[in-house]
Design an enzyme around this catalytic site. Structure first.
Site, PDB file in Angstrom:
ATOM      1  N   HIS A 165      -5.970   1.158   0.300  1.00 19.67           N
ATOM      2  CA  HIS A 165      -5.082   2.288   0.007  1.00 19.67           C
ATOM      3  C   HIS A 165      -5.627   2.995  -1.220  1.00 19.67           C
ATOM      4  O   HIS A 165      -5.728   2.404  -2.300  1.00 19.67           O
ATOM      5  CB  HIS A 165      -3.654   1.808  -0.251  1.00 19.67           C
ATOM      6  CG  HIS A 165      -2.699   2.940  -0.490  1.00 19.67           C
ATOM      7  ND1 HIS A 165      -1.954   3.515   0.526  1.00 19.67           N
ATOM      8  CD2 HIS A 165      -2.389   3.633  -1.620  1.00 19.67           C
ATOM      9  CE1 HIS A 165      -1.216   4.491   0.025  1.00 19.67           C
ATOM     10  NE2 HIS A 165      -1.459   4.587  -1.266  1.00 19.67           N
ATOM     11  N   CYS A 166      -5.999   4.238  -1.034  1.00 21.67           N
ATOM     12  CA  CYS A 166      -6.633   4.999  -2.110  1.00 21.67           C
ATOM     13  C   CYS A 166      -5.584   5.842  -2.837  1.00 21.67           C
ATOM     14  O   CYS A 166      -5.006   6.759  -2.244  1.00 21.67           O
ATOM     15  CB  CYS A 166      -7.732   5.902  -1.548  1.00 21.67           C
ATOM     16  SG  CYS A 166      -8.596   6.844  -2.823  1.00 21.67           S
ATOM     17  N   PRO A 167      -5.318   5.573  -4.115  1.00 20.67           N
ATOM     18  CA  PRO A 167      -4.324   6.379  -4.836  1.00 20.67           C
ATOM     19  C   PRO A 167      -4.814   7.792  -5.136  1.00 20.67           C
ATOM     20  O   PRO A 167      -3.991   8.692  -5.362  1.00 20.67           O
ATOM     21  CB  PRO A 167      -4.109   5.583  -6.133  1.00 20.67           C
ATOM     22  CG  PRO A 167      -5.373   4.815  -6.321  1.00 20.67           C
ATOM     23  CD  PRO A 167      -5.874   4.490  -4.945  1.00 20.67           C
ATOM     24  N   GLY A 170      -3.885   9.538  -2.038  1.00 20.45           N
ATOM     25  CA  GLY A 170      -2.481   9.326  -1.684  1.00 20.45           C
ATOM     26  C   GLY A 170      -2.281   8.908  -0.245  1.00 20.45           C
ATOM     27  O   GLY A 170      -1.279   9.301   0.377  1.00 20.45           O
TER      28      GLY A 170
END
Length: 423
Positions: A165-167, A170
């Site tokens: 999950h790439c912040p 998003g």
């Protein structure tokens, strides 16, 4: 009014334009990413590229520096949008557990009491390219995750070929958007290199035009210095990320698999060779989404599942069985008590007859009472199970009225003595 799927979605995603675009719950971080891309490019176009328009005299080729920066930035932003605004490969949740995998079990509690329960195998094995791979059961989505699938704790969804999950975008990176994610990271790396090179070239132009040293040229164009510093730092992040994912693609791994199973020395069941691994990522058709977020929710017809597959039904069946057994035991105890009272009553009647014969002066019949007593004593001393069996046989043979089984013990005794029961 019927609702659409995105309106009743159980995940943590955020939807825009009536479910046309799906983002992760941390979609606000996308604004920071946009600013980190757009602001440096604006500074570059206004303070650096604008002064290079006339440095390439043939056909005003200096304009190409400005146009290339703008076009390449738009391309990077488009890749960012394709990465963060679409379904990464979410597997729809089940509304019921998979019935074919339910195990019916009962655990003892309090002697003969049993509490039925439902159990699911925590893992099961599937074959991938001839290699056994374990898949896990997801309690939240009520399904067995396909190989390379994992449940994202941030988005609260099971994602196919889950990478991470790439912040910064998003969104989860999975089967359907990994290609765009890698292209976004690699394109951002190339954009950093382009801005750094053009800024350095502008400082070189200032040095040549004014015969100044590099320090004076840097003082004359501080924007170029700032851009070069910013791009150099950014290259360590996006450039390093690009190199790492090139390695993952060449070995057909995901970030999740690389960090989780690195120390296990497992055989990679998905590695098809370097060339085929790259072709799988970039040259295969992207699978359509499993979810139609704009579709209307259809009400599911509730049908009772089999008793053996429901905890509540199994519990009710066991409770009903215990209730029936308790009722039968109570009725049998009442019948046994009635039979005991009946024997006692018959014994008393025979003793009265014996006494009457003695009063008349007869000595012979005294042996009757002893014989009867021995018979009755043996009957009374028998266990209740044998007494109840005898009552059942007598009723079946017609020696006792069947309605007596429905009467109280006192009523049975009085009916046998020829008396009418009183209410």
């Amino acid at each position: 009014m019927a609702k659409r799927v995105y309106q009743v979605w159980r995940g943590s995603n955020k939807f825009f334009l009536n479910g046309r675009f799906i983002f992760g719950p941390d979609a606000r971080s996308l604004i920071v990413t946009l600013m980190l891309i757009i602001v440096p490019v604006i500074i570059f176009c206004t303070l650096v590229a604008r002064h290079l328009r006339h440095e390439f005299t043939p056909y005003n080729a200096g304009y190409a520096v400005l146009v290339a920066a703008i076009a390449f930035t738009i391309y990077v932003l488009l890749l960012l949008f394709l990465t963060s605004a679409q379904d990464p490969g979410i597997i729809p949740r089940n509304t019921h557990p998979p019935e074919e995998e339910i195990r019916y079990d009962s655990s003892a509690e309090g002697g003969a009491r049993y509490t039925p329960g439902l159990q699911f195998p925590r893992t099961k094995e599937v074959m991938v390219n001839g290699i056994a791979v374990k898949v896990k059961y997801c309690e939240t989505c009520m399904l067995y995750r396909p190989p390379r699938c994992s449940h994202c704790s941030i988005c609260n969804n099971c994602v196919e070929r889950f990478d991470h999950h790439c912040p910064w975008v998003g969104q989860c990176i999975g089967l359907r958007n990994y290609r765009f994610f890698f292209m976004f990271v690699s394109s951002a790396t190339l954009l950093c290199i382009y801005v750094f090179a053009m800024s350095a070239f502008y400082i070189k132009v200032l040095m040549d035009n004014q015969n100044d040293t590099v320090w004076k040229a840097m003082k004359e164009s501080p924007a170029s210095v700032i851009l070069m510093t910013y791009c150099f730092i950014s290259l360590w992040f996006v450039g390093g990320l690009t190199g790492f994912h090139l390695y993952l693609i060449s070995t057909n791994q995901t970030t999740y698999e690389n960090f989780r199973y690195r120390a296990d020395n497992r055989i990679n069941a998905y590695d098809r060779g370097c060339l085929n691994n790259f072709l799988e990522i970039f040259c295969t058709k992207i699978k359509p989404s499993r979810n139609n977020f704009r579709a209307y929710v259809q009400e599911e017809i509730q049908r009772p599942p089999p008793l053996s597959f429901t905890h509540e039904a199994a519990t009710a069946a066991v409770n009903e069985e215990h209730l029936d057994s308790d009722t039968r035991e109570k009725v049998q105890d009442d019948l046994g008590l009635g039979e005991d009272l009946l024997k006692i009553s018959q014994r008393r009647n025979i003793e009265e007859i014996d006494e009457e014969l003695c009063d008349r002066g007869g000595n012979g019949p005294h042996h009757i009472s002893s014989e009867v007593n021995s018979v009755l004593g043996s009957e009374v001393n028998k266990p209740r199970s044998s007494i109840r069996a005898g009552v059942g046989e007598a009723a079946a043979a017609g020696k006792l009225p069947r309605r007596s089984l429905q009467q109280t013990p006192e009523a049975i005794i009085m009916s046998l003595q020829g008396k009418k029961p009183t209410n």
